[in-house]
Motif scaffolding. Sequence first.
Motif, PDB file in Angstrom:
ATOM      1  N   SER A 157      33.186  76.528 -15.385  1.00 29.03           N
ATOM      2  CA  SER A 157      31.885  76.820 -14.763  1.00 29.03           C
ATOM      3  C   SER A 157      32.093  77.026 -13.258  1.00 29.03           C
ATOM      4  O   SER A 157      33.152  76.693 -12.705  1.00 29.03           O
ATOM      5  CB  SER A 157      30.925  75.649 -14.977  1.00 29.03           C
ATOM      6  N   GLY A 158      31.074  77.544 -12.617  1.00 32.52           N
ATOM      7  CA  GLY A 158      31.153  77.733 -11.165  1.00 32.52           C
ATOM      8  C   GLY A 158      31.437  76.433 -10.437  1.00 32.52           C
ATOM      9  O   GLY A 158      32.269  76.380  -9.530  1.00 32.52           O
ATOM     10  N   GLY A 159      30.766  75.386 -10.854  1.00 30.55           N
ATOM     11  CA  GLY A 159      30.959  74.086 -10.201  1.00 30.55           C
ATOM     12  C   GLY A 159      32.368  73.551 -10.409  1.00 30.55           C
ATOM     13  O   GLY A 159      32.972  72.969  -9.509  1.00 30.55           O
ATOM     14  N   GLN A 160      32.896  73.789 -11.614  1.00 24.33           N
ATOM     15  CA  GLN A 160      34.278  73.350 -11.886  1.00 24.33           C
ATOM     16  C   GLN A 160      35.265  74.162 -11.058  1.00 24.33           C
ATOM     17  O   GLN A 160      36.213  73.619 -10.497  1.00 24.33           O
ATOM     18  CB  GLN A 160      34.579  73.484 -13.385  1.00 24.33           C
ATOM     19  N   GLN A 161      35.015  75.463 -10.975  1.00 24.08           N
ATOM     20  CA  GLN A 161      35.918  76.306 -10.168  1.00 24.08           C
ATOM     21  C   GLN A 161      35.879  75.882  -8.701  1.00 24.08           C
ATOM     22  O   GLN A 161      36.898  75.851  -8.016  1.00 24.08           O
ATOM     23  CB  GLN A 161      35.524  77.775 -10.287  1.00 24.08           C
ATOM     24  N   GLN A 162      34.685  75.545  -8.239  1.00 26.56           N
ATOM     25  CA  GLN A 162      34.586  75.132  -6.842  1.00 26.56           C
ATOM     26  C   GLN A 162      35.338  73.825  -6.617  1.00 26.56           C
ATOM     27  O   GLN A 162      35.952  73.624  -5.565  1.00 26.56           O
ATOM     28  CB  GLN A 162      33.106  75.016  -6.438  1.00 26.56           C
ATOM     29  N   ARG A 163      35.327  72.953  -7.605  1.00 28.42           N
ATOM     30  CA  ARG A 163      36.077  71.692  -7.457  1.00 28.42           C
ATOM     31  C   ARG A 163      37.580  71.939  -7.505  1.00 28.42           C
ATOM     32  O   ARG A 163      38.346  71.240  -6.834  1.00 28.42           O
ATOM     33  CB  ARG A 163      35.631  70.676  -8.510  1.00 28.42           C
ATOM     34  N   VAL A 164      38.004  72.941  -8.284  1.00 29.26           N
ATOM     35  CA  VAL A 164      39.429  73.317  -8.229  1.00 29.26           C
ATOM     36  C   VAL A 164      39.760  73.824  -6.817  1.00 29.26           C
ATOM     37  O   VAL A 164      40.805  73.484  -6.247  1.00 29.26           O
ATOM     38  CB  VAL A 164      39.772  74.402  -9.281  1.00 29.26           C
ATOM     39  N   THR A 183      27.950  75.296  -2.248  1.00 30.04           N
ATOM     40  CA  THR A 183      27.138  75.196  -3.466  1.00 30.04           C
ATOM     41  C   THR A 183      26.108  76.325  -3.567  1.00 30.04           C
ATOM     42  O   THR A 183      25.365  76.396  -4.541  1.00 30.04           O
ATOM     43  CB  THR A 183      26.387  73.842  -3.538  1.00 30.04           C
ATOM     44  N   ALA A 184      26.112  77.211  -2.585  1.00 25.76           N
ATOM     45  CA  ALA A 184      25.028  78.207  -2.525  1.00 25.76           C
ATOM     46  C   ALA A 184      25.028  79.183  -3.699  1.00 25.76           C
ATOM     47  O   ALA A 184      23.982  79.696  -4.081  1.00 25.76           O
ATOM     48  CB  ALA A 184      25.096  78.966  -1.204  1.00 25.76           C
ATOM     49  N   ALA A 185      26.214  79.429  -4.269  1.00 21.67           N
ATOM     50  CA  ALA A 185      26.276  80.423  -5.354  1.00 21.67           C
ATOM     51  C   ALA A 185      26.257  79.779  -6.738  1.00 21.67           C
ATOM     52  O   ALA A 185      26.419  80.468  -7.740  1.00 21.67           O
ATOM     53  CB  ALA A 185      27.546  81.266  -5.193  1.00 21.67           C
ATOM     54  N   LEU A 186      26.073  78.457  -6.782  1.00 22.01           N
ATOM     55  CA  LEU A 186      26.214  77.756  -8.066  1.00 22.01           C
ATOM     56  C   LEU A 186      24.888  77.597  -8.798  1.00 22.01           C
ATOM     57  O   LEU A 186      23.823  77.550  -8.185  1.00 22.01           O
ATOM     58  CB  LEU A 186      26.816  76.364  -7.824  1.00 22.01           C
ATOM     59  N   ASP A 187      25.007  77.462 -10.112  1.00 18.79           N
ATOM     60  CA  ASP A 187      23.827  77.116 -10.904  1.00 18.79           C
ATOM     61  C   ASP A 187      23.369  75.720 -10.491  1.00 18.79           C
ATOM     62  O   ASP A 187      24.204  74.854 -10.219  1.00 18.79           O
ATOM     63  CB  ASP A 187      24.179  77.067 -12.403  1.00 18.79           C
ATOM     64  N   PRO A 188      22.050  75.512 -10.500  1.00 15.89           N
ATOM     65  CA  PRO A 188      21.540  74.209 -10.049  1.00 15.89           C
ATOM     66  C   PRO A 188      22.204  73.015 -10.740  1.00 15.89           C
ATOM     67  O   PRO A 188      22.487  72.004 -10.102  1.00 15.89           O
ATOM     68  CB  PRO A 188      20.050  74.272 -10.396  1.00 15.89           C
ATOM     69  N   GLU A 193      27.558  68.153  -9.169  1.00  9.76           N
ATOM     70  CA  GLU A 193      28.924  67.655  -9.373  1.00  9.76           C
ATOM     71  C   GLU A 193      29.825  68.006  -8.184  1.00  9.76           C
ATOM     72  O   GLU A 193      30.749  67.255  -7.856  1.00  9.76           O
ATOM     73  CB  GLU A 193      29.502  68.188 -10.691  1.00  9.76           C
ATOM     74  N   VAL A 194      29.542  69.126  -7.533  1.00  8.77           N
ATOM     75  CA  VAL A 194      30.325  69.485  -6.342  1.00  8.77           C
ATOM     76  C   VAL A 194      29.945  68.574  -5.169  1.00  8.77           C
ATOM     77  O   VAL A 194      30.804  68.101  -4.427  1.00  8.77           O
ATOM     78  CB  VAL A 194      30.123  70.977  -5.986  1.00  8.77           C
ATOM     79  N   LEU A 195      28.655  68.301  -5.059  1.00  9.48           N
ATOM     80  CA  LEU A 195      28.209  67.401  -3.983  1.00  9.48           C
ATOM     81  C   LEU A 195      28.773  65.994  -4.179  1.00  9.48           C
ATOM     82  O   LEU A 195      29.126  65.318  -3.211  1.00  9.48           O
ATOM     83  CB  LEU A 195      26.682  67.380  -3.898  1.00  9.48           C
ATOM     84  N   VAL A 196      28.877  65.568  -5.434  1.00  8.75           N
ATOM     85  CA  VAL A 196      29.465  64.244  -5.713  1.00  8.75           C
ATOM     86  C   VAL A 196      30.911  64.205  -5.212  1.00  8.75           C
ATOM     87  O   VAL A 196      31.346  63.243  -4.572  1.00  8.75           O
ATOM     88  CB  VAL A 196      29.392  63.919  -7.225  1.00  8.75           C
TER      89      VAL A 196
END
Length: 259
Positions: A157-164, A183-188, A193-196
């Motif tokens: 997911s986008g959030g997972q990719q951002q964490r990578v 986080t601007a391009a991520l699904d709500p 999870e990225v903010l965490v």
Amino acid sequence: MAAAAPVTQNEFGWTPDQPLIRLVDVHKSFGSLQVLRGVSLDVRKGEVICIIGPSGSGKSTLIRCINALVPIDSGTIRVEGQEVNDPDLDKLALRRKVGMVFQQYNLFPHRTALQNVMMAPINVLKQNRKEVEVRARALMAKVRLQGKEDAYPGQLSGGQQQRVAIARSLAMRPDVMLFDEVTAALDPETVKEVLVTIRELAEEGMTCILVTHEMGFAREVADHVYFTDKGLIVEHGPPAEFFANPKDERTKAFLGQVL
Ligand code: ADP
Ligand code: MG
């Protein structure tokens, strides 16, 4: 009585009791467009600062100047005492110290998540592959992606990719992390999870500069909030004060729209 531990200076005469990042009167124009018109700010070790402000106010330019992606016209930027605008600057060495994560995570699509995290330490730092892998696996766990090591970016997911992307940046062992609207391009549902992950980094003492539209996050995590408008910092303060009692009309108008 034991003598106080000696304060160790780095090669630029910087000691950890001084601001890790110091901007003084930074100006930057693109052609006739003045994007930064005299920005000064300090970030101390372990501090988390948030930069908020309307689109086009110069936030991205500001943080891109800090790791020398954008050259400045005048003023000074120092990172651990080193002048970023010095023509003799070793940009690679600077970028090892200053990690950056963007809105677009730009992972290599044909490499697994783990390989993405391992790439720079092996190719740039020429570190030992086995040791890099051990650390990369630990970083994958740290960003809560244990079990996804062998996934390709397209399978995440986008959030997972951002964490990578965050783990990839941490693999260089930076002293400070810059986050530009990550986080601007991520699904709500994946924003949180990225903010965490960022919050955990902050709690561990990582120095962080975040450009963000997540006001709740800024309020909870930031030590200091800066509001930019048209290339100037028009107001700043500790979040409790900044959000509860904004003083500048431009800050009030902006917060009125986003809160
Ligand atoms: P923000 O991140 O606050 O939205 P930016 O720093 O991205 O603002 O941009 C500030 C202004 O500078 C905008 O008007 C933008 O179009 C302009 N700008 C940014 N980068 C460049 C560039 N490389 N060349 C020309 N103009 C740019
Ligand atoms: Mg921006």
